[in-house]
Design a protein around this motif. Structure first.
Motif, PDB file in Angstrom:
ATOM      1  N   ARG A 185       0.817  -1.214   0.000  1.00  0.00           N
ATOM      2  CA  ARG A 185       0.000   0.000   0.000  1.00  0.00           C
ATOM      3  C   ARG A 185       0.853   1.268   0.000  1.00  0.00           C
ATOM      4  O   ARG A 185       0.660   2.178   0.803  1.00  0.00           O
ATOM      5  CB  ARG A 185      -0.955   0.016   1.185  1.00  0.00           C
ATOM      6  N   PRO A 205      -0.417   2.711  -6.193  1.00  0.00           N
ATOM      7  CA  PRO A 205      -1.755   2.125  -6.052  1.00  0.00           C
ATOM      8  C   PRO A 205      -2.839   3.107  -6.478  1.00  0.00           C
ATOM      9  O   PRO A 205      -2.694   4.322  -6.366  1.00  0.00           O
ATOM     10  CB  PRO A 205      -1.846   1.811  -4.552  1.00  0.00           C
ATOM     11  N   HIS A 213      -6.468   4.188  -5.480  1.00  0.00           N
ATOM     12  CA  HIS A 213      -7.357   4.093  -4.320  1.00  0.00           C
ATOM     13  C   HIS A 213      -8.798   4.354  -4.745  1.00  0.00           C
ATOM     14  O   HIS A 213      -9.083   5.276  -5.511  1.00  0.00           O
ATOM     15  CB  HIS A 213      -6.940   5.092  -3.248  1.00  0.00           C
ATOM     16  N   GLY A 269     -10.865   4.867  -0.301  1.00  0.00           N
ATOM     17  CA  GLY A 269      -9.929   4.607   0.779  1.00  0.00           C
ATOM     18  C   GLY A 269      -9.248   3.267   0.744  1.00  0.00           C
ATOM     19  O   GLY A 269      -8.400   2.994   1.596  1.00  0.00           O
ATOM     20  N   ARG A 270      -9.569   2.409  -0.196  1.00  0.00           N
ATOM     21  CA  ARG A 270      -8.922   1.099  -0.277  1.00  0.00           C
ATOM     22  C   ARG A 270      -8.246   0.953  -1.642  1.00  0.00           C
ATOM     23  O   ARG A 270      -8.759   1.441  -2.651  1.00  0.00           O
ATOM     24  CB  ARG A 270      -9.932  -0.035  -0.093  1.00  0.00           C
ATOM     25  N   PRO A 271      -7.094   0.303  -1.704  1.00  0.00           N
ATOM     26  CA  PRO A 271      -6.412   0.112  -2.993  1.00  0.00           C
ATOM     27  C   PRO A 271      -7.134  -0.927  -3.840  1.00  0.00           C
ATOM     28  O   PRO A 271      -7.304  -2.072  -3.427  1.00  0.00           O
ATOM     29  CB  PRO A 271      -5.011  -0.353  -2.593  1.00  0.00           C
ATOM     30  N   GLU A 326       0.815  10.060  -6.598  1.00  0.00           N
ATOM     31  CA  GLU A 326      -0.099   9.752  -5.504  1.00  0.00           C
ATOM     32  C   GLU A 326      -1.408  10.523  -5.646  1.00  0.00           C
ATOM     33  O   GLU A 326      -2.506   9.977  -5.442  1.00  0.00           O
ATOM     34  CB  GLU A 326       0.567  10.071  -4.171  1.00  0.00           C
ATOM     35  N   GLY A 329      -5.331   8.926  -6.559  1.00  0.00           N
ATOM     36  CA  GLY A 329      -6.549   9.162  -5.790  1.00  0.00           C
ATOM     37  C   GLY A 329      -7.685   9.733  -6.611  1.00  0.00           C
ATOM     38  O   GLY A 329      -8.859   9.544  -6.273  1.00  0.00           O
TER      39      GLY A 329
END
Length: 276
Positions: free
Chosen positions: A109, A144, A146, A149-151, A174, A178
């Motif tokens: 993560r 990752p 997202h 809130g979860r990958p 990053e 998102g």
């Protein structure tokens, strides 16, 4: 001396202003790049077109030889799109190596860069090292994607020039993950078959029912289960009330041969008569 100090202070003030303006311009350019990539992804219709266009644009903007986009399914990341590639062959060793690198990214993560720039890092880069040997890329970066809130997926960028990704680019990756992650996830779910959507909804319901939180859902499900159990197991008498009139098909009369009157009537209409 005072004049020299005054000129020196003015020079420092101008220097600080220039550095602040350059920093603000860099942040502005970074945000503009992120918004441009997000807008470009929104313009596409299907998931495959969105992922392929996004990977191609990222490869062109960040000077990458190859950019791959993958999403998690059944606990493993599967590569869904490659830059500059319209048709994807999922059975090649390169695709499997990219998928393992994405799995490594989602397991930790975090954004993974190979070779690592920090000597004291505790990140595991074994899959990235194998991918570098197989593809010939000198620099690999995986980030990752997202979703709430979860990958849910990952993006892998490869360079063969040997120029590593700087910290500014990693921060932009990053932010980009998102923003673009929920968009691609929505497009991916829209392309599912109806049976796949029903199965996914049922599986999500089971996870919420037997997982943590979602107390209201658990209570409602318990109440519905108890009601069904009561209706299926409990038995009782069912009575229907209402007014009714019973009329015979053949009406027969017993007539006295002579005129007279009835002295005693032992039964009334509606009384129950037992056989003696």
């Amino acid at each position: 001396v005072r004049r020299q100090l005054y000129w020196a202070s003015a020079w420092l003030e101008v220097l600080f202003r220039r550095e602040g303006a350059a920093k603000n311009e860099e942040i502005h350019n970074r945000l503009q790049s992120v918004l441009d990539l997000t807008a470009m992804a929104c313009e596409q219709e299907g998931f495959h077109q969105t992922a392929t266009s996004f990977a191609t644009e990222v490869a062109a903007q960040f000077d990458c030889d190859r950019v791959a986009v993958g999403f998690s399914r059944a606990g493993r990341v599967r590569v869904r799109a490659l830059s500059h590639t319209a048709k994807l062959d999922k059975q090649t060793n390169l695709i499997h190596a990219i998928g393992k690198a994405m799995d490594e990214c989602l397991d930790q993560r975090a954004v993974l860069c190979y070779p690592s720039t920090s000597k004291s890092t505790t990140q595991v880069l074994r899959a990235h090292e194998e991918l570098a040997k197989l593809s010939g890329s000198n620099v690999i970066c995986s980030l990752p994607l997202h979703v709430f809130g979860r990958p849910a997926g990952a993006v892998t960028l490869e360079r063969s020039s040997g120029r590593p990704f700087d910290q500014s680019s990693i921060q932009m990756f990053e932010t980009l993950g998102g923003l673009v992650g929920p968009l691609m996830e929505a497009r991916r779910r829209d392309d599912w078959w109806l049976t796949t959507k029903v199965a996914d909804s049922f599986w999500t319901f089971l996870k919420h029912l037997f997982g943590q939180r979602h107390t209201i859902l658990k209570l409602c499900s318990l109440g519905v289960g108890l009601l069904l159990f009561f209706l299926l197991t409990v038995r009782g008498d069912y009575r229907v009330t209402g007014e009714a009139l019973l009329e015979p098909i053949v009406l027969r009369a017993i007539v006295a041969p002579i005129d007279g009157f009835i002295q005693d009537a032992f039964f009334r209409p509606g009384d129950l008569v037992l056989k003696e």
